[in-house]
Design a protein around this motif. Sequence first.
Motif, short mmCIF file in Angstrom:
data_model
loop_
_atom_site.label_atom_id
_atom_site.label_comp_id
_atom_site.label_asym_id
_atom_site.label_seq_id
_atom_site.Cartn_x
_atom_site.Cartn_y
_atom_site.Cartn_z
N VAL A 1 -0.79 -4.18 2.58
CA VAL A 1 -1.22 -4.94 1.24
C VAL A 1 -1.98 -3.84 0.34
CG1 VAL A 1 -1.87 -6.87 -0.12
CG2 VAL A 1 -0.63 -6.96 1.93
N GLN A 2 -1.81 -3.53 -0.83
CA GLN A 2 -2.76 -2.79 -1.65
C GLN A 2 -3.56 -3.91 -2.77
OE1 GLN A 2 -0.80 0.20 -3.87
NE2 GLN A 2 -2.75 0.90 -4.54
N HIS A 3 -2.26 -4.54 -3.20
CA HIS A 3 -2.81 -5.45 -4.65
C HIS A 3 -2.44 -6.65 -4.39
CE1 HIS A 3 -4.61 -5.80 -8.39
NE2 HIS A 3 -3.42 -6.28 -9.02
N VAL A 4 -3.02 -7.77 -4.84
CA VAL A 4 -2.36 -9.31 -4.95
C VAL A 4 -3.06 -9.61 -6.31
CG1 VAL A 4 -2.84 -11.47 -3.88
CG2 VAL A 4 -2.61 -9.46 -2.44
N ASP B 1 8.66 0.48 7.66
CA ASP B 1 7.30 -0.06 8.53
C ASP B 1 6.53 -0.82 7.89
OD1 ASP B 1 8.54 1.17 10.96
OD2 ASP B 1 7.24 2.75 10.88
N ASN B 2 6.15 -0.56 6.68
CA ASN B 2 5.12 -1.30 5.95
C ASN B 2 5.66 -2.83 5.46
OD1 ASN B 2 2.45 -1.11 5.26
ND2 ASN B 2 2.95 -0.65 3.13
N ALA B 3 6.96 -2.36 4.99
CA ALA B 3 7.77 -3.54 4.48
C ALA B 3 7.96 -4.47 5.78
CB ALA B 3 9.07 -2.91 3.86
N ARG B 4 8.40 -4.14 7.00
CA ARG B 4 8.47 -4.81 8.03
C ARG B 4 7.40 -5.60 8.30
NH1 ARG B 4 6.76 -3.94 12.78
NH2 ARG B 4 6.46 -1.94 12.57
N ARG B 5 6.04 -4.73 8.53
CA ARG B 5 4.89 -5.67 8.73
C ARG B 5 4.68 -6.73 7.76
NH1 ARG B 5 3.65 -0.03 10.22
NH2 ARG B 5 2.56 0.19 8.11
N PHE B 6 4.73 -6.39 6.55
CA PHE B 6 4.76 -7.31 5.53
C PHE B 6 5.42 -8.66 5.76
CE2 PHE B 6 5.14 -9.47 1.54
CZ PHE B 6 3.72 -9.98 0.98
N ALA B 7 6.74 -8.53 6.01
CA ALA B 7 7.52 -9.63 6.35
C ALA B 7 7.12 -10.34 7.62
CB ALA B 7 9.02 -8.90 6.70
N GLU B 8 6.63 -9.64 8.51
CA GLU B 8 6.13 -10.43 9.69
C GLU B 8 5.04 -11.18 9.30
OE1 GLU B 8 5.50 -7.11 12.54
OE2 GLU B 8 7.49 -7.06 13.12
N LEU B 9 3.92 -10.63 8.49
CA LEU B 9 2.83 -11.54 7.96
C LEU B 9 3.37 -12.54 7.19
CD1 LEU B 9 -0.10 -11.97 7.33
CD2 LEU B 9 0.24 -10.48 5.33
N VAL B 10 4.08 -12.63 6.47
CA VAL B 10 4.71 -13.76 5.48
C VAL B 10 5.51 -14.74 6.34
CG1 VAL B 10 6.28 -14.35 3.81
CG2 VAL B 10 4.89 -12.20 3.52
N ALA C 1 0.80 -0.96 0.27
CA ALA C 1 -0.01 -0.11 -0.08
C ALA C 1 1.08 1.19 0.09
CB ALA C 1 -0.87 -0.21 1.27
N THR C 2 1.85 1.27 0.73
CA THR C 2 3.01 2.31 0.88
C THR C 2 4.20 1.94 1.07
OG1 THR C 2 2.90 2.56 3.27
CG2 THR C 2 1.23 4.17 2.02
N HIS C 3 5.23 2.61 0.39
CA HIS C 3 6.46 1.96 0.34
C HIS C 3 7.35 2.67 1.41
CE1 HIS C 3 4.95 0.86 -3.42
NE2 HIS C 3 5.79 -0.36 -3.27
N ASN C 4 7.43 2.17 2.51
CA ASN C 4 8.24 2.72 3.77
C ASN C 4 8.79 1.42 4.44
OD1 ASN C 4 6.53 2.23 5.98
ND2 ASN C 4 5.27 4.10 4.92
N HIS D 1 10.08 -13.66 -1.95
CA HIS D 1 11.25 -12.60 -2.52
C HIS D 1 10.60 -11.25 -2.84
CE1 HIS D 1 13.36 -16.32 -3.21
NE2 HIS D 1 11.95 -16.94 -3.76
N ALA D 2 11.49 -10.26 -2.26
CA ALA D 2 11.47 -8.88 -2.62
C ALA D 2 11.83 -8.70 -4.10
CB ALA D 2 12.13 -8.10 -1.65
N LEU D 3 11.25 -7.83 -4.69
CA LEU D 3 11.49 -7.67 -6.23
C LEU D 3 11.79 -6.15 -6.74
CD1 LEU D 3 8.34 -9.78 -7.77
CD2 LEU D 3 10.72 -10.69 -7.27
N THR D 4 12.59 -6.07 -7.60
CA THR D 4 12.49 -4.84 -8.38
C THR D 4 11.32 -4.81 -9.26
OG1 THR D 4 13.96 -5.56 -10.06
CG2 THR D 4 15.08 -4.58 -7.87
N GLY D 5 11.12 -3.53 -9.96
CA GLY D 5 10.11 -3.52 -11.03
C GLY D 5 8.66 -3.19 -10.55
N GLU D 6 7.65 -4.02 -11.29
CA GLU D 6 6.37 -3.56 -10.95
C GLU D 6 5.63 -3.75 -9.70
OE1 GLU D 6 2.10 -4.22 -13.50
OE2 GLU D 6 3.95 -4.49 -14.44
N MET D 7 5.90 -5.33 -9.31
CA MET D 7 5.45 -5.91 -8.05
C MET D 7 6.45 -5.65 -6.78
SD MET D 7 2.44 -6.88 -8.90
CE MET D 7 1.88 -7.00 -10.48
N ASP D 8 5.98 -5.64 -5.76
CA ASP D 8 6.89 -5.70 -4.62
C ASP D 8 7.56 -6.90 -4.11
OD1 ASP D 8 6.84 -2.60 -4.54
OD2 ASP D 8 4.85 -3.01 -3.52
N TYR D 9 6.67 -7.96 -3.98
CA TYR D 9 7.05 -9.39 -3.74
C TYR D 9 6.56 -10.29 -4.59
CZ TYR D 9 8.14 -6.75 0.51
OH TYR D 9 9.03 -6.08 1.57
#
Length: 155
Positions: free
Chosen positions: A135-138, A82-91, A77-80, A101-109
Amino acid sequence: METTQLDPFDRKILALLQADARLTNNDLSATVNLSPSQCSRRRQRLEEEGYIKGYRAVLDRDRLGFSLTNMVTVTLATHNRDNARRFAELVARLPEVQEAHALTGEMDYILKVVTPNLKALSEFVNGELLPHEAVQHVKTAIVLETLKETGSLPL
């Protein structure tokens, strides 16, 4: 911890163990032409220096009821930080996620997710991923056939 260079014997031992981690030092000895005690010392050093991270059994997904393999891409949803940490904790707490895997390009993971069926995939996406604040989009893609799957390194 100081690490040493890998010689051809070390590489052969690593290649054999990644193919079959159940090999004994006697088994290794017969193949690499070192004594069992030398193989034991080398294996222990390779473990202590972190070249060997662990041993595990490879289970049959289909026989255990996880016949659906899915690739799931996620945009945050946002690129910072804290958000990345929260997503990593979820996963980290979702056992269905085999790889993330964290990605470059259009998708984040991109996530490799196993589920028993489509209903379980839907519950995973709609019940776990989409409601999460990070999470914004899946997007999901169901694997039709696996042509190659290995964790082995090309030693």
